[in-house]
Scaffold this motif. Structure first.
Motif, PDB file in Angstrom:
ATOM      1  N   GLU A  15     -92.414 -18.555  69.745  1.00 26.83           N
ATOM      2  CA  GLU A  15     -93.713 -19.069  69.022  1.00 26.83           C
ATOM      3  C   GLU A  15     -94.304 -17.529  68.655  1.00 26.83           C
ATOM      4  O   GLU A  15     -94.629 -17.752  67.507  1.00 26.83           O
TER       5      GLU A  15
ATOM      6  N   PHE B 129     -92.587 -16.100  65.687  1.00 27.74           N
ATOM      7  CA  PHE B 129     -91.927 -16.706  64.493  1.00 27.74           C
ATOM      8  C   PHE B 129     -93.032 -17.950  63.985  1.00 27.74           C
ATOM      9  O   PHE B 129     -92.886 -18.252  62.907  1.00 27.74           O
ATOM     10  N   ARG B 130     -94.320 -18.262  64.720  1.00 26.49           N
ATOM     11  CA  ARG B 130     -94.970 -19.141  64.085  1.00 26.49           C
ATOM     12  C   ARG B 130     -96.037 -18.433  63.251  1.00 26.49           C
ATOM     13  O   ARG B 130     -96.148 -17.371  63.058  1.00 26.49           O
ATOM     14  N   PRO B 131     -96.261 -19.226  62.063  1.00 35.41           N
ATOM     15  CA  PRO B 131     -96.340 -20.724  61.811  1.00 35.41           C
ATOM     16  C   PRO B 131     -95.078 -21.246  61.507  1.00 35.41           C
ATOM     17  O   PRO B 131     -94.812 -22.488  61.296  1.00 35.41           O
ATOM     18  N   GLY B 132     -94.302 -20.386  61.291  1.00 34.01           N
ATOM     19  CA  GLY B 132     -92.950 -20.914  60.862  1.00 34.01           C
ATOM     20  C   GLY B 132     -92.105 -21.500  61.985  1.00 34.01           C
ATOM     21  O   GLY B 132     -92.526 -21.458  62.916  1.00 34.01           O
TER      22      GLY B 132
ATOM     23  N   PRO C 238     -86.052 -19.734  63.974  1.00 37.01           N
ATOM     24  CA  PRO C 238     -84.871 -19.555  63.091  1.00 37.01           C
ATOM     25  C   PRO C 238     -83.595 -19.747  63.751  1.00 37.01           C
ATOM     26  O   PRO C 238     -82.499 -19.452  63.466  1.00 37.01           O
TER      27      PRO C 238
ATOM     28  N   CYS D   1     -92.079 -14.357  57.001  1.00 42.70           N
ATOM     29  CA  CYS D   1     -92.275 -15.743  57.397  1.00 42.70           C
ATOM     30  C   CYS D   1     -92.584 -16.628  56.097  1.00 42.70           C
ATOM     31  O   CYS D   1     -93.810 -15.878  55.797  1.00 42.70           O
TER      32      CYS D   1
ATOM     33  N   PRO E  17     -93.278 -20.654  55.720  1.00 45.69           N
ATOM     34  CA  PRO E  17     -92.829 -21.801  56.513  1.00 45.69           C
ATOM     35  C   PRO E  17     -92.767 -22.693  55.307  1.00 45.69           C
ATOM     36  O   PRO E  17     -91.910 -23.646  55.385  1.00 45.69           O
TER      37      PRO E  17
ATOM     38  N   MET F 289     -93.517  -9.943  59.420  1.00 48.85           N
ATOM     39  CA  MET F 289     -93.568  -9.701  60.790  1.00 48.85           C
ATOM     40  C   MET F 289     -92.603  -8.398  61.223  1.00 48.85           C
ATOM     41  O   MET F 289     -91.689  -7.849  60.556  1.00 48.85           O
TER      42      MET F 289
END
Ligand SMILES: Nc1nc2c(ncn2[C@@H]2O[C@H](COP(=O)(O)OP(=O)(O)O)[C@@H](O)[C@H]2O)c(=O)[nH]1
Ligand SMILES: [Mg+2]
Lengths: 300, 427
Positions: A47, A50-53, A56, B236, B238, B253
């Motif tokens: 979390e 990678f958030r808010p994505g 993967p 990233c 989304p 990132m």
């Protein structure tokens, strides 16, 4: 002005970095999720990475069919909360296919997980499995790489591992080969509990002290269940216990404890004189080198 | 943040039988993290070999093959904690043929413990260990003169080793511009004297015990004071159709490999040279105002610029070199020698580039530290070379920045990591 990270912040930063390297280098990774405390730490790391994505990678559980229902329920609840994809592959399906043959009916199934895992890797063409193993769990793991290379038979060859320098991780593979990535390699059991406390992670209830029917067999506490019934002449007791790892019922033993919250578990862990695996894995006590043997055969 | 909670990584170096495994076992044992079932196993094994006392070295000598041979053949990682610090020990073996293991272990270490057997004094290996530690950028040393019990705890012997070591250390002209700290300590690892406990035998030594020294070693190793370097690992986007707010969301990132960065700071993206300012910094869903090395964060910029994995965010003025040609010192790790005709890959920060070794200048004899002319590079060789890349990397000299000055070489037919390199003399 802040200059230094706390040890938990340092470990977290390292784990996030490793997970992003997997995402950046591998084309089809998967995260192995058992519902256990180490893999719950991995999910929190994912979390943060990678958030808010979306993650993967999907999550995958290799189910032995001998799990505590609380853990399975918890696993499903967690996946729903995260809104991520869970793949479940079952040792019982491998048994039905005839690729796993038990030696006797209630044989512990932990060692057969590696067969089901390899079948799943082949089915989905995964090139990397992210796992929650730690170097402090067992002596044979102390030399494990963070990116651990497995050949097309899933085998780990201690003589054929890639050197790891700085924080440069080589996760390159050819078709059919596989990397096992261990983002929390450098964590100890204590670090895991401290992280759970800091992040207020929810855990399956069997991690906390509760009353349970058990028998005492060869110095170990064996929970009484359908697949681990008492033998003739054994006395069933009802005592306060908690589990330090969750896994196949037939080979995971609880410890006597009154620690019913994370704080108390941390205190017990600090005072504890018995390492996690020694206390709770009924199958590890056979031989000092048994873990090394299992890793060579493709176990996580 | 709690100042009394930190993490330190160190290596232990010594020749075979100097007592490295015993020392580590002692540190773990005395810091009370040795757990009783591990101990039970050790007692059983000691018995099998006909040893009377518990052999602490069995705690660290892990793999089956190696137990059978009774030697340490790889790098093992060990952990212990005090109330104020978590320690990660990289245990690398002392054998001649394993320069590569020591280089591997030293790459992540902030401090080195150099073990010397009081009976034998300084050996060829002592010089080699010190050289390799310095070469890998370690600048905090603890010289532990072990087995003092076997020389009657003689202060004279200790003093003469100290004197000789200082001369040796100053004679190794590597990483000259950095500051070093060296602590000397007499000890008996076997008896646990001066490791964690202070016994009665060496009242002439007033200095700190080994653990006290380790507790005071600088653990941040000034990385957060260096220039800002942020290799982008992952972008990233989304593009969540249900969530309008996320429609244009784009974050970069990565890990702050050195330095620090605050919301509002100006940055530059390399190699494109486009500038922007920091709009927000996140760890997960938590907004933070400042990120410091080695935090892993997620950065949003105020301008839409094209950035992908392998690019680097840096500050505006103190920037790394963007280069396709550089000199480096490498350690060859693979059993298969260098083939100068071949194209390899290098991994540097989050970037992968095709590479050729365009020249071999010389090799270093790790025992005498003299330069040898050679056209071949084989396992365990330390060599000075020139590298030519197909795509540029953003790098600093290794002794200025271990994160942006280091790389590994990968053979893409086997995907093995065949060499480790440290960039110097960029031009
Ligand atoms: N008398 C004495 N023996 C020691 C001391 N430290 C280690 N040893 C012994 O030296 C031998 C080699 O030690 P070991 O830790 O295996 O060395 P390594 O090869 O450097 O890992 C063992 O038999 C140890 O018991 C010490 O301080 N005093
Ligand atoms: Mg040893």
């Amino acid at each position: 002005m802040q200059n230094e990270l706390s040890h938990l912040d340092w470990l977290e930063a390292e784990a996030i970095h490793i997970m992003r390297e997997v995402a950046g280098q591998c084309s089809n990774p998967v995260l192995l999720f058992s519902g256990g405390k180490d893999s719950l730490c991995l999910l929190r790391i994912a979390e943060k990475a990678f958030r808010p994505g979306k993650f993967p990678f999907p999550l995958m559980h290799i189910d032995t069919g001998h799990n505590y229902q609380e853990v399975i329920d918890f696993r499903d609840k967690k996946v729903t909360e995260l809104n991520e994809r869970l793949i479940v592959r079952s040792v019982e399906d491998s048994m039905a296919r005839g690729t796993v043959k038990l030696n006797y009916e209630l044989e512990p199934r932990n060692k057969y997980q590696s067969i089901t895992l390899l079948e799943a890797i082949d089915e989905f063409k995964f090139d990397c499995c992210i796992g929650g193993a730690r170097r402090d769990e067992e002596k044979a793991r102390a030399k494990e790489r963070i990116m651990s290379f497995r050949d097309s038979f899933g085998q780990w060859d201690p003589k054929n591992q890639r050197p790891e320098l700085w924080d440069l991780y080589n996760a390159m593979t050819h078709k059919g080969e596989n990397i096992r990535a261990f983002p929390i390699s450098n964590w100890t059991e204590m670090d895991v509990w401290q992280y759970i406390e800091r992040e207020q992670l929810e855990l399956p209830s069997i991690y906390f002290a509760h009353k349970r029917d058990i028998i005492r067999r060869d110095g170990a506490i064996v929970p009484v269940t359908d697949v681990t019934p008492p033998k003739d002449g054994e006395i069933v007791e009802n005592i306060m216990v908690r589990f330090r790892t969750v896994g196949d019922i037939t080979c995971t033993a609880p410890v006597e404890s009154h620690a019913d919250d994370v704080q108390k578990i941390i205190i017990e862990t600090a005072e504890s004189r018995i390492s996690e695996r020694g206390a709770t894995r009924l199958d590890d006590q056979m031989s000092e080198a048994s873990m090394e043997q299992r890793k060579k055969e493709g176990y996580f | 943040m709690d100042k009394t909670d930190s993490l330190l990584r160190f290596i232990t170096c010594g020749s075979v039988d100097d007592g490295k495994s015993t020392l580590i076992g002692r540190l773990l044992y005395d810091s009370k993290t040795i757990l009783s079932d591990t101990l039970n196993q050790i007692e059983k094994t000691s018995h099998k070999r006909g040893l009377s006392a518990v052999d602490l070295s069995l705690l660290t000598d892990g793999l089956q093959a190696e137990r059978e041979q009774g030697i340490t053949i790889d790098v093992a990682y060990r952990y212990f904690s005090t109330p104020t610090r978590k320690y990660i020990i990289a245990d690398s073996p002392g054998h001649e043929q394993y320069t590569r293991n020591m280089v591997t272990a030293a790459s992540t270490a902030q401090a080195a413990i150099i073990l010397i057997d009081a009976r034998k004094g300084i050996l060829t290996q002592t010089k080699r260990h010190t050289y390799l530690s310095k070469l890998l950028g370690i600048n905090q040393f603890v010289v532990a003169v072990n087995k003092m019990d076997l020389v009657n705890y003689d202060q004279e012997i200790f003093n003469s080793i100290v004197k000789e070591y200082k001369a040796l250390f100053d004679g190794i002209s590597v990483n000259k511009n950095n500051q070093f700290s060296i602590n000397f300590i007499p000890m008996s690892a076997l008896n646990g004297d001066m490791v964690v406990e202070r016994l009665e035998n060496m009242s002439w030594y007033q200095g700190d015990t080994l653990l006290e020294i380790l507790e005071n070693v600088d653990s941040q190793s000034t990385n957060s004071n260096l220039a800002f370097r942020y290799p982008v690992q992952y972008v990233c986007r989304p593009r969540d159709s249900e969530n309008k707010e996320l429609h244009d969301f784009r974050s970069f990132m990565g890990r702050v490999e050195s330095g620090r960065i605050q919301v509002g700071d100006k940055i530059k993206s390399l190699p494109s040279n486009q500038e922007s300012t920091i709009k927000a910094i996140y760890i997960g869903d938590q907004l933070i105002n400042e990120a410091i090395s080695p935090q892993s964060v997620s950065i949003l910029l105020n301008d839409e610029i094209d950035i992908s994995r392998g690019d680097m965010l840096t500050e505006l003025t103190n920037t790394p070199s963007i280069t396709k040609d550089f000199n480096a010192t490498i350690c060859w790790l693979s059993e298969e020698p260098l083939n100068q005709g071949r194209v390899y890959k290098i991994m540097h920060t989050s970037k992968i580039a095709k590479a050729k070794i365009s020249s071999i200048f010389d090799k270093i004899d790790v025992n005498t530290l003299s330069s040898i002319e050679s056209e071949k590079i084989e396992t365990n060789d330390i060599a000075n070379i020139r590298v030519n890349l197909a795509q540029p990397i953003m790098s600093d000299n290794y002794f200025d920045n271990r994160k942006t000055g280091s790389f590994i070489i990968v053979d893409d037919s086997t995907n093995h990591t065949v060499a480790a390199g440290m960039i110097n003399n960029i031009n």
